[in-house]
Design an enzyme around this catalytic site. Sequence first.
Site, short mmCIF file in Angstrom:
data_model
loop_
_atom_site.label_atom_id
_atom_site.label_comp_id
_atom_site.label_asym_id
_atom_site.label_seq_id
_atom_site.Cartn_x
_atom_site.Cartn_y
_atom_site.Cartn_z
N HIS A 94 -15.54 -29.12 28.80
CA HIS A 94 -14.35 -28.95 29.62
C HIS A 94 -13.31 -29.98 29.19
CE1 HIS A 94 -11.49 -28.79 32.80
NE2 HIS A 94 -11.93 -29.87 33.43
N HIS A 96 -8.91 -31.21 29.11
CA HIS A 96 -7.55 -31.10 29.64
C HIS A 96 -6.59 -31.06 28.45
CE1 HIS A 96 -8.94 -33.32 33.59
NE2 HIS A 96 -9.61 -32.19 33.35
N TYR A 121 -10.21 -15.43 14.28
CA TYR A 121 -11.12 -16.48 14.74
C TYR A 121 -11.03 -16.70 16.24
CZ TYR A 121 -12.74 -17.52 10.11
OH TYR A 121 -13.32 -17.41 8.87
#
Length: 212
Positions: A94, A96, A121
């Site tokens: 995860h 930002h 891709y």
Amino acid sequence: MSDETRLRDQICTIGRSLFDRGLTAGSSGNISARLPDGGWLMTPTNASLGTLDPARISQFDGDGNFVSGDKPTKESFLHFAMYDERRDAGAVIHLHSTHSTAVSILRDIDPEDVLPPLTAYHIMRVGKLPLVPYYAPGDPELAEAVRSLASAHHSVLLANHGPVVAGTSLSNAQYAAEELEETSKLFLALQGHAIRPLTPAQVSDLRARFNL
């Protein structure tokens, strides 16, 4: 070297690589990996991905109970939502990251598939990318929103927040997260220009060709 030691070292190596290339900043972002015994390793709360210590990585048992290491990330529920719905997931990342987060803030994106099929891709490594509605960080309803999409998608984009990507291995999760960021960068660079995305037939061919 044991599997656990190898995974601890790999989490630190990938974290440093992501940090050094600006895909995460400060103490944002988190990485996890499934252990062979069914437990998990996860980066701690308030830790920079650029300076992780393998000995201090948080560890959970097979039931999701925290057992050792530094206090785990407060976003651990995002990882477990992915693992619960995707039995093939060996790792979750995860971030930002700037460009994918920027895309998540745009008003007129398609919430069912945020990014157009700009490259092969992107189709191969990210696939269809749904937008998860905005929830405050730590809100348990965010976990349920991710869970509702995770069985059909190994990558999701949290509105005004950033991407959550699962992979069969740490490397595969890393590559998919990086591809998502690069496609987001392309998408933003092309704003205001007429584009020529892959056609539905070309997308279908890729999915069949690579068993996606």
